[in-house]
Design a protein around this motif. Structure first.
Motif, PDB file in Angstrom:
ATOM      1  N   CYS A  70       0.832  -1.221   0.000  1.00  0.00           N
ATOM      2  CA  CYS A  70       0.000   0.000   0.000  1.00  0.00           C
ATOM      3  C   CYS A  70       0.856   1.256   0.000  1.00  0.00           C
ATOM      4  O   CYS A  70       0.345   2.341   0.297  1.00  0.00           O
ATOM      5  N   ASP A  71       2.143   1.108  -0.256  1.00  0.00           N
ATOM      6  CA  ASP A  71       3.052   2.265  -0.275  1.00  0.00           C
ATOM      7  C   ASP A  71       3.086   3.035   1.038  1.00  0.00           C
ATOM      8  O   ASP A  71       3.158   4.271   1.045  1.00  0.00           O
ATOM      9  N   THR A  72       3.025   2.327   2.138  1.00  0.00           N
ATOM     10  CA  THR A  72       3.132   2.981   3.449  1.00  0.00           C
ATOM     11  C   THR A  72       4.558   3.502   3.634  1.00  0.00           C
ATOM     12  O   THR A  72       5.514   2.733   3.484  1.00  0.00           O
ATOM     13  N   PRO A  73       4.712   4.782   3.947  1.00  0.00           N
ATOM     14  CA  PRO A  73       6.075   5.303   4.180  1.00  0.00           C
ATOM     15  C   PRO A  73       6.509   4.940   5.608  1.00  0.00           C
ATOM     16  O   PRO A  73       6.258   5.685   6.555  1.00  0.00           O
ATOM     17  N   PHE A  74       7.158   3.781   5.746  1.00  0.00           N
ATOM     18  CA  PHE A  74       7.470   3.251   7.078  1.00  0.00           C
ATOM     19  C   PHE A  74       8.334   4.192   7.913  1.00  0.00           C
ATOM     20  O   PHE A  74       8.257   4.176   9.141  1.00  0.00           O
ATOM     21  N   ALA A  75       9.161   4.987   7.252  1.00  0.00           N
ATOM     22  CA  ALA A  75      10.018   5.914   8.013  1.00  0.00           C
ATOM     23  C   ALA A  75       9.172   6.953   8.747  1.00  0.00           C
ATOM     24  O   ALA A  75       9.635   7.562   9.707  1.00  0.00           O
ATOM     25  N   GLN A  76       7.937   7.130   8.299  1.00  0.00           N
ATOM     26  CA  GLN A  76       7.042   8.069   8.977  1.00  0.00           C
ATOM     27  C   GLN A  76       6.071   7.344   9.895  1.00  0.00           C
ATOM     28  O   GLN A  76       4.865   7.641   9.939  1.00  0.00           O
ATOM     29  N   THR A  77       6.588   6.371  10.617  1.00  0.00           N
ATOM     30  CA  THR A  77       5.804   5.675  11.649  1.00  0.00           C
ATOM     31  C   THR A  77       6.700   5.544  12.870  1.00  0.00           C
ATOM     32  O   THR A  77       7.928   5.554  12.751  1.00  0.00           O
ATOM     33  N   TRP A  78       6.100   5.432  14.039  1.00  0.00           N
ATOM     34  CA  TRP A  78       6.886   5.383  15.283  1.00  0.00           C
ATOM     35  C   TRP A  78       6.477   4.185  16.118  1.00  0.00           C
ATOM     36  O   TRP A  78       5.283   3.978  16.368  1.00  0.00           O
ATOM     37  N   SER A  79       7.465   3.397  16.568  1.00  0.00           N
ATOM     38  CA  SER A  79       7.171   2.231  17.389  1.00  0.00           C
ATOM     39  C   SER A  79       7.740   2.317  18.805  1.00  0.00           C
ATOM     40  O   SER A  79       7.130   1.826  19.748  1.00  0.00           O
ATOM     41  N   CYS A  80       8.918   2.925  18.976  1.00  0.00           N
ATOM     42  CA  CYS A  80       9.680   2.824  20.238  1.00  0.00           C
ATOM     43  C   CYS A  80       8.891   3.308  21.453  1.00  0.00           C
ATOM     44  O   CYS A  80       8.370   4.414  21.469  1.00  0.00           O
ATOM     45  N   TYR A  81       8.837   2.438  22.477  1.00  0.00           N
ATOM     46  CA  TYR A  81       8.130   2.772  23.714  1.00  0.00           C
ATOM     47  C   TYR A  81       8.863   3.829  24.533  1.00  0.00           C
ATOM     48  O   TYR A  81       8.299   4.417  25.443  1.00  0.00           O
ATOM     49  N   LYS A  82      10.156   4.046  24.226  1.00  0.00           N
ATOM     50  CA  LYS A  82      10.916   5.001  25.049  1.00  0.00           C
ATOM     51  C   LYS A  82      10.749   6.445  24.573  1.00  0.00           C
ATOM     52  O   LYS A  82      10.981   7.374  25.327  1.00  0.00           O
ATOM     53  N   GLY A  83      10.352   6.603  23.324  1.00  0.00           N
ATOM     54  CA  GLY A  83      10.024   7.953  22.845  1.00  0.00           C
ATOM     55  C   GLY A  83      11.195   8.913  22.783  1.00  0.00           C
ATOM     56  O   GLY A  83      11.034  10.111  23.021  1.00  0.00           O
ATOM     57  N   GLY A  84      12.406   8.435  22.485  1.00  0.00           N
ATOM     58  CA  GLY A  84      13.577   9.313  22.357  1.00  0.00           C
ATOM     59  C   GLY A  84      13.624   9.995  20.994  1.00  0.00           C
ATOM     60  O   GLY A  84      12.628  10.012  20.262  1.00  0.00           O
ATOM     61  N   ALA A  85      14.820  10.547  20.650  1.00  0.00           N
ATOM     62  CA  ALA A  85      14.957  11.240  19.360  1.00  0.00           C
ATOM     63  C   ALA A  85      14.854  10.241  18.210  1.00  0.00           C
ATOM     64  O   ALA A  85      14.179  10.489  17.210  1.00  0.00           O
ATOM     65  N   ASP A  86      15.537   9.089  18.365  1.00  0.00           N
ATOM     66  CA  ASP A  86      15.431   7.998  17.388  1.00  0.00           C
ATOM     67  C   ASP A  86      14.850   6.765  18.079  1.00  0.00           C
ATOM     68  O   ASP A  86      14.762   6.730  19.303  1.00  0.00           O
ATOM     69  N   HIS A  87      14.495   5.767  17.297  1.00  0.00           N
ATOM     70  CA  HIS A  87      14.098   4.481  17.879  1.00  0.00           C
ATOM     71  C   HIS A  87      15.290   3.901  18.652  1.00  0.00           C
ATOM     72  O   HIS A  87      16.411   3.897  18.135  1.00  0.00           O
ATOM     73  N   CYS A  88      15.067   3.398  19.876  1.00  0.00           N
ATOM     74  CA  CYS A  88      16.177   2.922  20.706  1.00  0.00           C
ATOM     75  C   CYS A  88      16.781   1.631  20.157  1.00  0.00           C
ATOM     76  O   CYS A  88      17.979   1.395  20.297  1.00  0.00           O
ATOM     77  N   GLY A  89      15.929   0.784  19.571  1.00  0.00           N
ATOM     78  CA  GLY A  89      16.440  -0.483  19.053  1.00  0.00           C
ATOM     79  C   GLY A  89      16.492  -1.591  20.083  1.00  0.00           C
ATOM     80  O   GLY A  89      16.770  -2.744  19.747  1.00  0.00           O
TER      81      GLY A  89
END
Lengths: 233, 233
Positions: free
Chosen positions: B175-194
């Motif tokens: 569906c051409d979802t722009p995955f970079a414009q989605t957020w998963s990390c529960y810690k909510g920092g500047a980047d995804h913690c990993g």
């Protein structure tokens, strides 16, 4: 059974709180502010919690109420006069209100280790409010069993679901419920208006129960005509 | 089918919004602010609504979140590192969260004349979250049928409930979802913690789907060890 009672400050739920305090372990009252025009009822819930010596949470659901538009209880639509069982009362339906309040109460009960959530839904509400019917409360309890599976075991206590408001007055009187310290009127004025659906229903319930109604109504005799004119259920 | 999508801004629900926009009539996104520490995800829900040209409601459930204490997602408990399917992730359970959000969304759908509410619950969530399992979603839909009987007919659309997160990545890519414009990390920092459960699960899902993960992780290699060590489901 540690029980949290959903208490609006109305006759039904205040009677229920007194009944639970007598028969079970009442651990708290939860009320909801969803922007209802009869917010005054919340003061009576607070009084009830003080009287029974339990914590009271008033949960602000006004941001939720804002999306549930179209109901006379939260909007600028006029609250109609007449008997509660009439079709005109459909404008007072807030879609999914009970389901929303119950899921929040179940979340609080799970977080606090309570065994049950009690709600005062009753047979007189069945005509117009689908989320007051036994089919709803049974489906709701089944849903909650799945939703909390493995985390909490909270049951739904609905002692009035197969009874009517006159029965609640009778039961409330047995538990020494101070009826004058309960609020029903949807219009939320200084006194009960005596003309809206819930005032008419309240007045009628005392009459049917044969118990003196201590309520001060602006229009104390309107209920007789409204009750005579109501559609057969 | 006029459909409202519950959209957190995460990979799953943003993919779902794109899928509904392709296959049905997407009429709006609903997000919830319940005091989660990863509130940043809400910005990604807003971006998704803009992109798809639909209204977006962010409903403030923080007063509700305040009573649902004891979860790492809203409290001062540390979010644990490791694989999402581990028992340590139980601290991230907010009791009844999905049931509460769904009842509010159904109320909004009923008020607005929508036919369906869509939610991205999926098989990978079944281990720890009871309110993501098919038994729950089926019981929930049955409850709503009763709650809105005579007023509205709103169905629950859960296309991913029997699928896993890798399937969502596959479908999202279609569906051409722009995955970079989605957020998963529960810690909510500047980047995804990993390192947190949801970062590990996200990284693993792209790997299993064989699709390049555009996410910038602070610790991009942690997921390999976490996935190797996870308990069998």
């Amino acid at each position: 059974m540690k029980t949290i009672v959903i208490c609006s400050g109305g006759l039904d739920s205040v009677s229920l709180a007194h009944m639970v305090a007598r028969d079970h372990q009442l651990t708290g009252l939860i009320s909801f502010d969803y922007g209802q025009r009869h917010r005054k009822e919340l003061d009576y819930a607070a009084l009830c919690a003080q009287r029974l010596g339990v914590p009271h949470d008033i949960i602000d659901l006004r941001p939720v109420g804002a999306v549930l538009t179209g109901s006379a209880l939260t909007d600028d639509v006029n609250v109609p006069d007449g008997h509660y069982a009439e079709d005109s009362m459909r404008v007072t339906v807030v879609p999914n209100r009970n389901a929303i309040m119950l899921t929040v109460a179940f979340g609080a009960a799970a977080a606090r280790g309570a065994d049950a959530v009690a709600t005062a839904v009753h047979g007189g509400d069945h005509f117009i409010y689908p989320d007051c019917r036994p089919a709803f409360t049974e489906a709701f309890a089944a849903m909650q069993k799945q939703a909390l599976d493995g985390y909490a075991d909270v049951s739904l206590f609905t002692p009035f679901v197969h009874r009517n408001k006159a029965d609640i007055v009778t039961e409330g009187a047995r538990c020494d419920t101070p009826f004058a310290q309960t609020w029903s009127c949807y219009k939320g004025g200084a006194d009960h208006c005596g003309r809206c659906g819930t005032c008419v229903e309240r007045r009628e319930a005392f009459h049917l129960a044969g118990i003196k109604d201590p309520t001060c109504y602006e229009d104390p005799d309107f209920w007789v005509a409204a009750t005579a004119q109501k559609e057969p259920a």
